[in-house]
Scaffold this motif. Structure first.
Motif, PDB file in Angstrom:
ATOM      1  N   VAL A 120       0.810  -1.219   0.000  1.00 30.74           N
ATOM      2  CA  VAL A 120       0.000   0.000   0.000  1.00 30.74           C
ATOM      3  C   VAL A 120       0.855   1.287   0.000  1.00 30.74           C
ATOM      4  O   VAL A 120       1.981   1.279   0.497  1.00 30.74           O
ATOM      5  CB  VAL A 120      -0.942  -0.041   1.235  1.00 30.74           C
ATOM      6  CG1 VAL A 120      -0.182   0.137   2.513  1.00 30.74           C
ATOM      7  CG2 VAL A 120      -2.037   0.980   1.124  1.00 30.74           C
ATOM      8  N   GLY A 121       0.331   2.316  -0.644  1.00 29.15           N
ATOM      9  CA  GLY A 121       0.937   3.646  -0.540  1.00 29.15           C
ATOM     10  C   GLY A 121       2.118   3.904  -1.454  1.00 29.15           C
ATOM     11  O   GLY A 121       2.867   4.851  -1.246  1.00 29.15           O
ATOM     12  N   LEU A 122       2.289   3.092  -2.502  1.00 27.26           N
ATOM     13  CA  LEU A 122       3.460   3.308  -3.363  1.00 27.26           C
ATOM     14  C   LEU A 122       3.096   3.786  -4.770  1.00 27.26           C
ATOM     15  O   LEU A 122       3.939   3.767  -5.665  1.00 27.26           O
ATOM     16  CB  LEU A 122       4.312   2.038  -3.428  1.00 27.26           C
ATOM     17  CG  LEU A 122       4.965   1.653  -2.093  1.00 27.26           C
ATOM     18  CD1 LEU A 122       5.849   0.432  -2.259  1.00 27.26           C
ATOM     19  CD2 LEU A 122       5.804   2.797  -1.530  1.00 27.26           C
ATOM     20  N   LYS A 136       0.172   2.933  -6.923  1.00 32.24           N
ATOM     21  CA  LYS A 136      -0.577   2.156  -7.934  1.00 32.24           C
ATOM     22  C   LYS A 136      -1.806   2.934  -8.424  1.00 32.24           C
ATOM     23  O   LYS A 136      -2.012   3.077  -9.621  1.00 32.24           O
ATOM     24  CB  LYS A 136      -1.070   0.816  -7.347  1.00 32.24           C
ATOM     25  CG  LYS A 136       0.035  -0.080  -6.880  1.00 32.24           C
ATOM     26  CD  LYS A 136      -0.509  -1.385  -6.351  1.00 32.24           C
ATOM     27  CE  LYS A 136      -1.300  -1.283  -5.065  1.00 32.24           C
ATOM     28  NZ  LYS A 136      -0.548  -0.837  -3.882  1.00 32.24           N
ATOM     29  N   THR A 137      -2.591   3.435  -7.463  1.00 30.08           N
ATOM     30  CA  THR A 137      -3.804   4.157  -7.846  1.00 30.08           C
ATOM     31  C   THR A 137      -3.434   5.404  -8.652  1.00 30.08           C
ATOM     32  O   THR A 137      -4.070   5.717  -9.659  1.00 30.08           O
ATOM     33  CB  THR A 137      -4.598   4.540  -6.570  1.00 30.08           C
ATOM     34  OG1 THR A 137      -4.891   3.334  -5.877  1.00 30.08           O
ATOM     35  CG2 THR A 137      -5.872   5.257  -6.903  1.00 30.08           C
ATOM     36  N   HIS A 138      -2.396   6.085  -8.218  1.00 27.36           N
ATOM     37  CA  HIS A 138      -1.962   7.286  -8.924  1.00 27.36           C
ATOM     38  C   HIS A 138      -1.577   6.936 -10.377  1.00 27.36           C
ATOM     39  O   HIS A 138      -2.056   7.554 -11.321  1.00 27.36           O
ATOM     40  CB  HIS A 138      -0.771   7.903  -8.175  1.00 27.36           C
ATOM     41  CG  HIS A 138      -0.352   9.243  -8.704  1.00 27.36           C
ATOM     42  ND1 HIS A 138       0.091  10.253  -7.896  1.00 27.36           N
ATOM     43  CD2 HIS A 138      -0.291   9.735  -9.969  1.00 27.36           C
ATOM     44  CE1 HIS A 138       0.387  11.308  -8.635  1.00 27.36           C
ATOM     45  NE2 HIS A 138       0.170  11.005  -9.913  1.00 27.36           N
ATOM     46  N   LEU A 139      -0.736   5.913 -10.528  1.00 29.39           N
ATOM     47  CA  LEU A 139      -0.254   5.592 -11.876  1.00 29.39           C
ATOM     48  C   LEU A 139      -1.386   5.134 -12.796  1.00 29.39           C
ATOM     49  O   LEU A 139      -1.448   5.530 -13.955  1.00 29.39           O
ATOM     50  CB  LEU A 139       0.850   4.530 -11.792  1.00 29.39           C
ATOM     51  CG  LEU A 139       1.483   4.154 -13.120  1.00 29.39           C
ATOM     52  CD1 LEU A 139       2.082   5.366 -13.827  1.00 29.39           C
ATOM     53  CD2 LEU A 139       2.583   3.103 -12.927  1.00 29.39           C
ATOM     54  N   VAL A 178       4.704   6.168   0.660  1.00 31.24           N
ATOM     55  CA  VAL A 178       4.627   7.561   0.190  1.00 31.24           C
ATOM     56  C   VAL A 178       3.390   8.252   0.758  1.00 31.24           C
ATOM     57  O   VAL A 178       3.412   9.438   1.059  1.00 31.24           O
ATOM     58  CB  VAL A 178       4.609   7.613  -1.359  1.00 31.24           C
ATOM     59  CG1 VAL A 178       4.502   9.042  -1.847  1.00 31.24           C
ATOM     60  CG2 VAL A 178       5.837   6.952  -1.927  1.00 31.24           C
ATOM     61  N   ARG A 179       2.314   7.470   0.936  1.00 36.22           N
ATOM     62  CA  ARG A 179       1.095   8.098   1.447  1.00 36.22           C
ATOM     63  C   ARG A 179       1.328   8.660   2.846  1.00 36.22           C
ATOM     64  O   ARG A 179       0.890   9.759   3.163  1.00 36.22           O
ATOM     65  CB  ARG A 179      -0.059   7.092   1.455  1.00 36.22           C
ATOM     66  CG  ARG A 179      -1.364   7.746   1.864  1.00 36.22           C
ATOM     67  CD  ARG A 179      -2.522   6.811   1.769  1.00 36.22           C
ATOM     68  NE  ARG A 179      -2.686   6.316   0.413  1.00 36.22           N
ATOM     69  CZ  ARG A 179      -3.155   5.109   0.117  1.00 36.22           C
ATOM     70  NH1 ARG A 179      -3.467   4.288   1.086  1.00 36.22           N
ATOM     71  NH2 ARG A 179      -3.293   4.737  -1.134  1.00 36.22           N
ATOM     72  N   GLU A 180       2.036   7.911   3.682  1.00 35.27           N
ATOM     73  CA  GLU A 180       2.288   8.403   5.038  1.00 35.27           C
ATOM     74  C   GLU A 180       3.204   9.631   5.006  1.00 35.27           C
ATOM     75  O   GLU A 180       3.034  10.561   5.784  1.00 35.27           O
ATOM     76  CB  GLU A 180       2.897   7.295   5.898  1.00 35.27           C
ATOM     77  CG  GLU A 180       1.814   6.341   6.351  1.00 35.27           C
ATOM     78  CD  GLU A 180       2.309   5.273   7.305  1.00 35.27           C
ATOM     79  OE1 GLU A 180       1.509   4.808   8.111  1.00 35.27           O
ATOM     80  OE2 GLU A 180       3.481   4.891   7.230  1.00 35.27           O
ATOM     81  N   MET A 181       4.152   9.595   4.080  1.00 33.09           N
ATOM     82  CA  MET A 181       5.043  10.744   3.956  1.00 33.09           C
ATOM     83  C   MET A 181       4.235  11.995   3.579  1.00 33.09           C
ATOM     84  O   MET A 181       4.418  13.076   4.148  1.00 33.09           O
ATOM     85  CB  MET A 181       6.080  10.428   2.875  1.00 33.09           C
ATOM     86  CG  MET A 181       7.234  11.346   2.840  1.00 33.09           C
ATOM     87  SD  MET A 181       8.405  10.787   1.601  1.00 33.09           S
ATOM     88  CE  MET A 181       7.596  11.291   0.115  1.00 33.09           C
ATOM     89  N   GLU A 182       3.292  11.812   2.633  1.00 28.87           N
ATOM     90  CA  GLU A 182       2.442  12.936   2.247  1.00 28.87           C
ATOM     91  C   GLU A 182       1.550  13.381   3.399  1.00 28.87           C
ATOM     92  O   GLU A 182       1.258  14.569   3.536  1.00 28.87           O
ATOM     93  CB  GLU A 182       1.557  12.536   1.067  1.00 28.87           C
ATOM     94  CG  GLU A 182       2.306  12.511  -0.233  1.00 28.87           C
ATOM     95  CD  GLU A 182       1.371  12.361  -1.421  1.00 28.87           C
ATOM     96  OE1 GLU A 182       1.846  12.545  -2.534  1.00 28.87           O
ATOM     97  OE2 GLU A 182       0.174  12.071  -1.226  1.00 28.87           O
ATOM     98  N   GLY A 183       1.137  12.404   4.224  1.00 26.13           N
ATOM     99  CA  GLY A 183       0.287  12.726   5.374  1.00 26.13           C
ATOM    100  C   GLY A 183       1.006  13.677   6.312  1.00 26.13           C
ATOM    101  O   GLY A 183       0.443  14.674   6.769  1.00 26.13           O
TER     102      GLY A 183
END
Ligand code: ADP
Ligand code: MG
Length: 498
Positions: free
Chosen positions: A182-184, A186-189, A364-369
């Motif tokens: 999770v959070g790397l 996939k959804t974005h790409l 990456v999601r946590e980093m953005e958080g």
């Protein structure tokens, strides 16, 4: 020894690898090729689509020519066999190549299913009132290629995704199977591919859907079908044609998906242990794939590890390309944050950006958080963004499991202390202070992370596990015999643990 097609192609592959390295391009464009025939100095290679062959001709014609000349001599020729490897329908045909190599055509179009005229679905994706049902793509416009930072971790998936957006369904990467924890990204790409494909061709019918919503739509449709069947049997007035038009049935559901040109289905692992939903997805997959429509799937695991998904689906997931999104390295993490900061217009000291990037390495999601929380504090609470505040936000937001101290961070603390460039740790130099810094990094990585000795070695200048073990012993001995050194180790330990 007499040459055969396999041995010749093997030699060619070595030549390509020498020239391109084990790069994303090598993996994407050369590894999927098989040699199928060698006759009169003509080597026939099997490629998964006409687009694939055109791409090779456009980008790699010189390399291909040199490889053929080296292996088969000046008479050597190359021929492409485009084989859509769908097992259920053999479709080999050989195509023209720009480079002057010979071509031939053998065979046949795939039977196109004729979609029945679908009734308009009471479906969230249909915009009512338009004769030709228009599908709302459900794409997130901020997840574009422009906002997707490229790094070694995503190079293959990104470049293949970009090619797919140019020629959906025609690249041989069908389906494209993206996987990562999770959070790397996939959804974005997936969204980026959909958005780009729409930019290239606004008439393309693209649909992004999560596996959860897909499952929910399907079970609604199944319930409605049951309801109607029961009412028909009872000859109940509720089963009147009026109701038929309001409730979508399984047939409507399948027909709706049939007219999608590019289907992006997110988090397919959520279909695990849901055999009925898998069944209907299997049907939709086959219909789309056979009509040359593009399918992009994401999952938290590669196909081989997806237990609880039917074998026939898994085998189809392997038809195209499975590409992993890996954990971004620290430079990519910094670049992702800088991109985000740039669009928010807020400035942040470089050490704080680095500190966040070094502290959060696996998501990456946590980093953005953390970044968002700091931006909110700065914009709405008018607080100055300090290291202290950054630390507090990381503690509040980051999941405990991901908070493990990273090897990158350990190296950074050590190098800052000795005033060294972090990259020096990865070199082969025997300079004493660098050797000690490297050994300290190994020692602390062993102490504070769950990495194996081999993995620590790999991340500290590509050393083996025995070197790591030796480093740990050396540091241990030095702390026992040298008081000043012991002081440094304790100070570093404190800094690393914060
Ligand atoms: P996943 O679907 O793998 O769980 P997401 O696509 O939701 O991950 O990504 C999580 C967050 O990280 C999103 O906000 C996304 O924009 C961001 N992100 C991930 N990778 C990148 C990247 N390479 N460049 C920019 N942002 C990224
Ligand atoms: Mg996702």
């Amino acid at each position: 020894m007499e040459k055969n097609c396999t041995s010749v192609w093997k030699e060619c592959l070595e030549f390509f690898r020498d020239n391109l390295g084990e790069s994303a391009n090598y993996k994407a464009w050369f590894s999927p090729i098989k040699a199928v025939k060698l006759e009169n100095s003509t080597l026939t290679i099997q490629v998964p689509s006409q687009f694939f062959c055109e791409y090779l001709e456009e980008h790699y014609v010189d390399l291909l020519r040199s490889a053929i000349k080296r292996t088969l001599g000046p008479e050597g020729r190359l021929e492409y066999a485009v084989i859509v490897d769908n097992t259920n329908h053999n479709n080999p045909f050989v195509v023209t190549s720009e480079s002057g190599y010979r071509k031939e055509t053998r065979n046949q179009p795939i039977a196109m299913p004729v979609p029945k005229q679908s009734q308009q679905l009471p479906d969230p994706f249909i915009i009512p009132g338009i004769t030709k049902a228009k599908v709302n793509s459900q794409l997130n416009s901020s997840y574009s290629f422009d906002n997707f930072v490229e790094g070694e971790c995503n190079r293959l998936a990104r470049s293949v995704g970009y090619s797919i957006a140019e020629k959906p369904g025609k690249t041989g990467f069908n389906p494209l199977f993206l996987y990562s924890p999770v959070g790397l990204g996939k959804t974005h790409l997936m969204n980026a591919i959909g958005l780009q494909a729409k930019l290239n061709n606004p008439d393309l019918t693209v649909l992004y859907i999560s596996s959860d919503l897909f499952t929910q739509q399907f079970s609604d449709a199944a319930r409605n079908t049951d309801f109607k069947n029961k009412n028909k049997q009872k000859n109940d007035p509720k089963g009147s044609p009026d109701d038929d038009n309001k409730l979508g049935t399984i047939n409507d559901f399948v027909h709706f998906y049939q007219h999608i040109d590019m289907l992006l289905i997110d988090d397919i692992h959520k279909l695990v242990e849901k055999p009925k939903t898998q069944d209907v997805f299997f049907q939709i997959f086959n219909q789309l794939h056979q009509s040359g429509k593009q399918i992009i799937i994401s999952s938290d695991k590669p196909p081989v590890e997806l237990q609880g998904i039917e074998q026939r689906l898994l085998s189809r997931f392997k038809w195209g390309l499975a590409a992993e999104l890996q954990v971004p390295d620290v430079e990519t993490r910094i670049a992702i944050m800088q991109k985000k900061l740039h669009s928010s217009g807020v400035e942040m000291p470089k050490e704080i950006i680095e500190y966040i990037a070094y502290s959060i390495s696996t998501n990456v999601r946590e980093m953005e958080g953390v970044l968002n929380a700091l931006l909110a504090q700065s914009i709405y609470n008018k607080k100055t963004i300090t290291m202290e505040l950054a630390r507090k936000m990381i503690d509040q937001i980051v999941h405990n499991s991901a908070k493990e101290i990273s090897i990158d961070y350990i190296q950074k603390v050590i190098c800052d202390h000795f005033n060294l460039e972090p990259s020096k740790i990865h070199t082969n130099t025997r300079r004493r202070e660098i050797v000690i810094a490297r050994q300290l990094a190994m020692f602390f990585a062993k102490k504070h992370t769950k990495n194996s000795l081999a993995s620590i070695g790999a991340q500290c200048g590509k050393r083996d596990h025995a070197t790591v073990l030796h480093a740990c012993k050396t540091i241990q001995n030095l702390t026992e015999t040298d008081k000043a050194f012991k002081g440094i180790v304790e100070e570093l330990d404190k800094k690393i643990k914060n």
